[in-house]
Every structure is written in structure tokens, then in C-alpha cells.
Design a protein around this motif. Structure first.
Motif, PDB file in Angstrom:
ATOM      1  N   LYS A 177       0.831  -1.194   0.000  1.00 22.34           N
ATOM      2  CA  LYS A 177       0.000   0.000   0.000  1.00 22.34           C
ATOM      3  C   LYS A 177       0.867   1.246   0.000  1.00 22.34           C
ATOM      4  CE  LYS A 177      -3.846   2.068   2.617  1.00 22.34           C
ATOM      5  NZ  LYS A 177      -4.708   1.915   3.824  1.00 22.34           N
ATOM      6  N   LYS A 178       0.395   2.296  -0.688  1.00 22.33           N
ATOM      7  CA  LYS A 178       1.169   3.525  -0.793  1.00 22.33           C
ATOM      8  C   LYS A 178       1.496   4.061   0.596  1.00 22.33           C
ATOM      9  CE  LYS A 178       1.335   7.706  -3.592  1.00 22.33           C
ATOM     10  NZ  LYS A 178       0.614   8.562  -4.576  1.00 22.33           N
ATOM     11  N   GLY A 179       2.773   4.380   0.822  1.00 20.08           N
ATOM     12  CA  GLY A 179       3.225   4.857   2.126  1.00 20.08           C
ATOM     13  C   GLY A 179       3.779   3.763   3.004  1.00 20.08           C
ATOM     14  N   THR A 180       3.639   2.502   2.567  1.00 22.12           N
ATOM     15  CA  THR A 180       4.196   1.370   3.326  1.00 22.12           C
ATOM     16  C   THR A 180       5.182   0.606   2.441  1.00 22.12           C
ATOM     17  OG1 THR A 180       2.515  -0.241   2.649  1.00 22.12           O
ATOM     18  CG2 THR A 180       1.997   1.148   4.555  1.00 22.12           C
ATOM     19  N   SER A 181       5.872  -0.353   3.044  1.00 33.15           N
ATOM     20  CA  SER A 181       6.849  -1.162   2.304  1.00 33.15           C
ATOM     21  C   SER A 181       6.713  -2.628   2.715  1.00 33.15           C
ATOM     22  CB  SER A 181       8.281  -0.696   2.609  1.00 33.15           C
ATOM     23  OG  SER A 181       8.467   0.646   2.235  1.00 33.15           O
ATOM     24  N   PRO A 182       7.137  -3.548   1.856  1.00 31.33           N
ATOM     25  CA  PRO A 182       7.161  -4.965   2.245  1.00 31.33           C
ATOM     26  C   PRO A 182       8.104  -5.173   3.425  1.00 31.33           C
ATOM     27  CG  PRO A 182       7.427  -4.712  -0.134  1.00 31.33           C
ATOM     28  CD  PRO A 182       7.567  -3.352   0.461  1.00 31.33           C
ATOM     29  N   VAL A 183       7.835  -6.170   4.241  1.00 32.11           N
ATOM     30  CA  VAL A 183       8.687  -6.486   5.397  1.00 32.11           C
ATOM     31  C   VAL A 183       9.312  -7.855   5.208  1.00 32.11           C
ATOM     32  CG1 VAL A 183       7.309  -5.052   6.946  1.00 32.11           C
ATOM     33  CG2 VAL A 183       6.732  -7.467   6.667  1.00 32.11           C
ATOM     34  N   THR A 184      10.346  -8.133   5.969  1.00 34.56           N
ATOM     35  CA  THR A 184      11.031  -9.419   5.880  1.00 34.56           C
ATOM     36  C   THR A 184      10.100 -10.550   6.295  1.00 34.56           C
ATOM     37  OG1 THR A 184      13.152  -8.377   6.358  1.00 34.56           O
ATOM     38  CG2 THR A 184      13.016 -10.758   6.680  1.00 34.56           C
ATOM     39  N   CYS A 185      10.096 -11.615   5.512  1.00 36.95           N
ATOM     40  CA  CYS A 185       9.242 -12.770   5.798  1.00 36.95           C
ATOM     41  C   CYS A 185       9.701 -13.449   7.083  1.00 36.95           C
ATOM     42  CB  CYS A 185       9.294 -13.746   4.625  1.00 36.95           C
ATOM     43  SG  CYS A 185       8.402 -15.292   4.917  1.00 36.95           S
ATOM     44  N   THR A 186       8.789 -13.651   7.995  1.00 37.58           N
ATOM     45  CA  THR A 186       9.143 -14.261   9.288  1.00 37.58           C
ATOM     46  C   THR A 186       9.320 -15.773   9.183  1.00 37.58           C
ATOM     47  OG1 THR A 186       6.775 -14.391   9.822  1.00 37.58           O
ATOM     48  CG2 THR A 186       7.965 -12.449  10.603  1.00 37.58           C
ATOM     49  N   THR A 187       8.761 -16.383   8.148  1.00 36.05           N
ATOM     50  CA  THR A 187       8.872 -17.840   7.997  1.00 36.05           C
ATOM     51  C   THR A 187      10.272 -18.260   7.557  1.00 36.05           C
ATOM     52  OG1 THR A 187       6.536 -17.962   7.391  1.00 36.05           O
ATOM     53  CG2 THR A 187       7.909 -19.871   6.838  1.00 36.05           C
ATOM     54  N   CYS A 188      10.846 -17.540   6.595  1.00 33.64           N
ATOM     55  CA  CYS A 188      12.168 -17.918   6.066  1.00 33.64           C
ATOM     56  C   CYS A 188      13.260 -16.952   6.470  1.00 33.64           C
ATOM     57  CB  CYS A 188      12.126 -18.020   4.542  1.00 33.64           C
ATOM     58  SG  CYS A 188      11.756 -16.446   3.709  1.00 33.64           S
ATOM     59  N   GLY A 189      12.897 -15.885   7.230  1.00 36.47           N
ATOM     60  CA  GLY A 189      13.893 -14.916   7.661  1.00 36.47           C
ATOM     61  C   GLY A 189      14.467 -14.102   6.510  1.00 36.47           C
ATOM     62  N   GLY A 190      13.730 -14.006   5.423  1.00 31.92           N
ATOM     63  CA  GLY A 190      14.185 -13.214   4.277  1.00 31.92           C
ATOM     64  C   GLY A 190      15.006 -13.979   3.270  1.00 31.92           C
ATOM     65  N   HIS A 191      15.217 -15.292   3.526  1.00 33.59           N
ATOM     66  CA  HIS A 191      16.045 -16.093   2.613  1.00 33.59           C
ATOM     67  C   HIS A 191      15.276 -16.575   1.381  1.00 33.59           C
ATOM     68  CE1 HIS A 191      19.433 -16.141   5.360  1.00 33.59           C
ATOM     69  NE2 HIS A 191      18.608 -16.509   6.343  1.00 33.59           N
ATOM     70  N   GLY A 192      13.961 -16.639   1.482  1.00 29.50           N
ATOM     71  CA  GLY A 192      13.161 -17.106   0.350  1.00 29.50           C
ATOM     72  C   GLY A 192      13.010 -18.610   0.284  1.00 29.50           C
ATOM     73  N   GLN A 193      13.751 -19.330   1.149  1.00 30.47           N
ATOM     74  CA  GLN A 193      13.690 -20.787   1.147  1.00 30.47           C
ATOM     75  C   GLN A 193      13.703 -21.307   2.573  1.00 30.47           C
ATOM     76  OE1 GLN A 193      17.083 -21.888  -1.271  1.00 30.47           O
ATOM     77  NE2 GLN A 193      15.899 -21.774  -3.154  1.00 30.47           N
ATOM     78  N   VAL A 194      13.111 -22.479   2.740  1.00 31.80           N
ATOM     79  CA  VAL A 194      13.126 -23.152   4.039  1.00 31.80           C
ATOM     80  C   VAL A 194      13.695 -24.554   3.860  1.00 31.80           C
ATOM     81  CG1 VAL A 194      11.200 -21.843   5.017  1.00 31.80           C
ATOM     82  CG2 VAL A 194      10.724 -23.895   3.680  1.00 31.80           C
ATOM     83  N   ARG A 195      14.352 -25.047   4.885  1.00 33.20           N
ATOM     84  CA  ARG A 195      14.988 -26.368   4.830  1.00 33.20           C
ATOM     85  C   ARG A 195      14.156 -27.378   5.625  1.00 33.20           C
ATOM     86  NH1 ARG A 195      20.008 -27.807   3.263  1.00 33.20           N
ATOM     87  NH2 ARG A 195      20.652 -25.623   3.171  1.00 33.20           N
ATOM     88  N   MET A 196      13.956 -28.559   5.014  1.00 35.09           N
ATOM     89  CA  MET A 196      13.183 -29.615   5.657  1.00 35.09           C
ATOM     90  C   MET A 196      13.998 -30.903   5.659  1.00 35.09           C
ATOM     91  SD  MET A 196       9.454 -28.909   3.946  1.00 35.09           S
ATOM     92  CE  MET A 196       8.708 -30.239   4.911  1.00 35.09           C
ATOM     93  N   GLN A 197      13.916 -31.646   6.756  1.00 33.56           N
ATOM     94  CA  GLN A 197      14.618 -32.910   6.871  1.00 33.56           C
ATOM     95  C   GLN A 197      13.646 -34.056   6.625  1.00 33.56           C
ATOM     96  OE1 GLN A 197      17.928 -32.760   7.662  1.00 33.56           O
ATOM     97  NE2 GLN A 197      18.226 -34.950   7.263  1.00 33.56           N
ATOM     98  N   GLN A 198      13.973 -34.889   5.610  1.00 29.70           N
ATOM     99  CA  GLN A 198      13.148 -36.056   5.315  1.00 29.70           C
ATOM    100  C   GLN A 198      14.053 -37.281   5.262  1.00 29.70           C
ATOM    101  OE1 GLN A 198      10.740 -35.541   1.832  1.00 29.70           O
ATOM    102  NE2 GLN A 198       9.567 -33.849   2.692  1.00 29.70           N
ATOM    103  N   GLY A 199      14.123 -37.991   6.387  1.00 27.62           N
ATOM    104  CA  GLY A 199      14.999 -39.167   6.459  1.00 27.62           C
ATOM    105  C   GLY A 199      16.453 -38.773   6.283  1.00 27.62           C
ATOM    106  N   PHE A 200      17.135 -39.373   5.309  1.00 23.70           N
ATOM    107  CA  PHE A 200      18.542 -39.085   5.059  1.00 23.70           C
ATOM    108  C   PHE A 200      18.724 -37.802   4.238  1.00 23.70           C
ATOM    109  CE2 PHE A 200      18.531 -43.709   5.640  1.00 23.70           C
ATOM    110  CZ  PHE A 200      19.481 -43.821   6.650  1.00 23.70           C
ATOM    111  N   PHE A 201      17.624 -37.299   3.646  1.00 23.39           N
ATOM    112  CA  PHE A 201      17.717 -36.139   2.758  1.00 23.39           C
ATOM    113  C   PHE A 201      17.379 -34.854   3.497  1.00 23.39           C
ATOM    114  CE2 PHE A 201      16.937 -39.595  -0.219  1.00 23.39           C
ATOM    115  CZ  PHE A 201      17.904 -39.330  -1.194  1.00 23.39           C
TER     116      PHE A 201
END
Length: 372
Positions: free
Chosen positions: A150-174
Motif C-alpha cells: 500500500k502507498k506509504g508502506t513497504s514490504p517487510v522481511t518474511c518471518t517464515t524464512c527470515g528473508g532467505h526465500g527458502q526453508v529447509r526440511m529434513q526427510q529421512g537421510f535427505f
């Protein structure tokens, strides 16, 4: 051993979009990647084949060269735009980052390419022209200047990924690194979205463009307008617009490469006695000399009256195929004259109609050989 067609390798059509190519490559990677198929040479070869196909087709310039010239157009040993290691590292990271954890954070996703079908007359294709077109596309939102906020505001850092754009998941050995489901890889979230674009940063609009068509284009050629495709998300660079050329059927001419064909009807009198005939070309009129005793179907070549290809080289020719026309709607007197003419030539038929005489002789021998 000859290489397989790149589209066949990925299992996509020749009109596949960039997202479709990426999806097909991702599918092949899941299936054939060496980490999932240890000591499997066949899987390794298929992985390399898919990797090579995606590298070429994901690059707009290389894809255009491949579409026009096949493997020769992208083979460095034959002058083509061969694969570059640094270029593929970008492609590889983009596609495999989500699968094996090697991707870059906050990747800027370029906008999608667009296609526009442009129909031209033969004259426009041969001589070149400028055409105004209108394309429905996404353009940067003027209210938020593409931020989505919205005009007068700005996007904020994503709290889910901390601004990295990616999240890491552990599935067994991978350990799998995936695009953040909350911000879709942008690394940012919008608390107060723009009312005009609803947080997307772009709006739908009809964009008017002028396309300069070079002389000599033909069916299937493409004109690339760099940066005139869909705008990318959140300020990412736009894709390209590809103008696909198709040429309308002409009432007189048929194009074959650089040559132009046409059929020219002539009277049996002109075919018999010879003379001059005015025929059209794409640049005006020319006189065609018809020698005496010309038979129907004979081809005449008018050099330099064809097309100069957009790819360079010499100018083609005009090829005129004459068709001797049988007269119709004759008067009684005209029919009488024809019968007189026929009676005059009957006594020396083989002299005046050698083809017919030869054919009749062959027919006679054919029936004689059939007799028991």
C-alpha cells in the motif's frame, strides 16, 4: 549416434512455456539424478541428456537458434551458441535448489515470455513492414511502483524464512531446501497490500507496440522483442515477447524458400506459334518470351525476381509454369474452323502430335502383349 530432439528428451511440445520446461526438467531430475541412482550409468546418461536439453531450451537465444537450425545451431564446433558452464550453473541452481538444497536465496524470477501471432501478406513478408500490435500483458502497478505494498508502506522481511526465500526440511537421510510457502521465494511479505494490484505488484493491461518486420521473413520465423513480455514479480525484470510470423495464401504466387512460383494460362495459339506474354512479379510486370511449340506444364525461370531471405544470401527466382488452356464457349464458325484444322493435320498426325503418336503406339503394343 545422433542426438535426440531436445523437446522429445523433456517430453514437451515445441510451444512449451518456460514454466513447462522447468517442470519437465524437475521431473527428469527427480527420476535420474545420480544421487538417487548411484552406479547407474543409464540413469546418469539420461540425466546429462535432460540437463543439456533444458540448458538450451531455457535460454531464449539458444532456443531460437535450435528451433531454426537444430543441433547445428547450438553446437560450438559448428558455429552455434554452445553451452556455457557459468550459464548452466545459474539454470542448475534455479531448478535444483528446491530439490537438493543447492539453490540461491531470494532468487529474482524473471517474468514469463509472451507469444503473439502476426499474420502478414506475402508482399509484407517479402518487402518488410512496420505493424502496430496490441498485447494483453502484466505491467508494473503505477500505484505502488511494483512493490505490491500500500502507498506509504513497504514490504517487510518474511518471518517464515527470515528473508532467505527458502526453508529447509529434513526427510529421512535427505535435507531438502524448498521455496518458502509463505512469501513464494521473495523473502518478503506484505502486511498492507496495494488496493490496485492486491499485493501482486503488477496489473493487467493492453500494451500497444510497433513491430518492425524485416524484409524476407517467412512462415514460422520469430521476431524477439526483448523486455516486452510479462513483468516479473516484485520488480524482477520482464520476459520477452516473441512475434510468430504466418503468411497468408496469395491469389497468384506460392513461395518456396527464396523462389516464387505461379501458373500462367496461355492460349493454344500462343503455345503453338509463340509470342510474348506479360506476367506479374512482386516488383511489377515483366515480359516472358514463349517459344513456338511450347507444351503445357513447361517451366520458365525469370532470374532475380524471387525473394531475398532475411538470413542473407542471393535473391531467388520467379518460376512460371504455363498451362495451355482449352477454348470454351465457341461459336459455330469457330468450331467449324477447328474441324477444318483437324482434318488438315490428320494425314500427318505423328508429325504434329509426336507425344500422342508415341503414346498411342505404346497402348497398341500393350494390348498386343496381353493377347494369349
Amino acid at each position: 549416434m545422433s542426438k535426440r530432439d531436445y523437446y522429445e528428451v523433456l517430453g514437451v511440445s515445441k510451444t512449451a512455456s518456460e514454466p513447462e520446461l522447468k517442470k519437465a526438467f524437475r521431473r527428469a531430475a527427480h527420476k535420474y539424478h545420480p544421487d538417487r541412482n548411484p552406479d547407474n550409468e543409464e540413469a546418469l546418461e539420461k540425466f546429462k541428456e535432460a540437463k543439456e536439453a533444458y540448458e538450451i531450451l531455457a535460454d531464449a537465444q539458444k532456443r531460437s537458434a535450435y528451433d531454426q537450425f537444430g543441433h547445428a545451431g547450438v553446437d560450438p564446433s559448428m558455429g552455434g551458441g554452445g553451452a556455457g558452464a557459468s550459464n548452466f550453473s545459474d539454470v542448475f541452481g534455479d531448478v535444483f535448489g528446491d530439490i537438493f538444497g543447492g539453490g540461491r536465496a531470494q532468487q529474482v524470477r524473471r517474468g514469463a515470455d509472451l507469444r503473439y501471432n502476426l499474420e502478414l501478406t506475402l508482399e509484407e513478408a517479402v518487402h518488410g513492414t512496420s505493424v502496430n500490435i496490441e498485447v494483453a500483458t502484466h505491467v508494473k502497478c503505477g500505484t505502488c511502483n511494483g512493490s505490491g505494498a500500500k502507498k506509504g508502506t513497504s514490504p517487510v522481511t518474511c518471518t517464515t524464512c527470515g528473508g532467505h526465500g527458502q526453508v529447509r526440511m529434513q526427510q529421512g537421510f535427505f535435507s531438502l531446501q524448498q521455496t518458502c510457502p509463505h512469501c513464494n521465494g521473495s523473502g518478503q511479505s506484505i502486511k498492507d497490500p496495494c488496493g490496485s494490484c492486491h499485493g501482486k505488484g503488477h496489473v493487467r493491461k493492453n500494451k500497444k507496440l510497433s513491430v518492425k518486420v524485416p524484409a524476407g521473413v517467412d512462415n514460422g520465423d520469430r521476431i524477439r522483442l526483448s523486455g516486452e513480455g510479462e513483468i516479473g514479480d516484485h520488480g524482477a525484470p520482464p520476459g520477452d515477447l516473441y512475434v510468430q510470423i504466418s503468411v497468408k495464401e496469395h491469389s497468384i504466387f506460392v513461395r518456396d524458400g527464396n523462389d516464387i512460383f505461379c501458373e500462367v494460362p496461355i492460349s493454344f495459339v500462343n503455345a503453338t506459334l509463340g509470342g510474348e506474354l506479360e506476367v506479374p512479379t512482386l516488383e511489377g510486370r515483366v515480359n516472358l518470351k514463349i517459344p513456338a511449340e511450347t507444351q503445357s506444364g513447361r517451366m520458365f525461370r525469370v532470374r532475380g525476381k524471387g525473394v531475398k531471405s532475411v538470413r542473407g544470401g542471393g535473391v531467388g527466382d520467379l518460376l512460371c509454369r504455363v498451362e495451355v488452356e482449352t477454348p470454351v464457349n465457341l461459336s459455330a464458325r469457330q468450331k467449324e474452323l477447328l474441324r477444318e484444322f483437324e482434318s488438315e493435320t490428320d494425314s500427318s498426325h505423328s508429325k504434329h502430335s509426336p507425344k500422342a503418336s508415341s503414346w498411342l503406339g505404346q497402348v497398341k503394343r500393350f494390348f498386343e502383349e496381353m493377347k494369349p
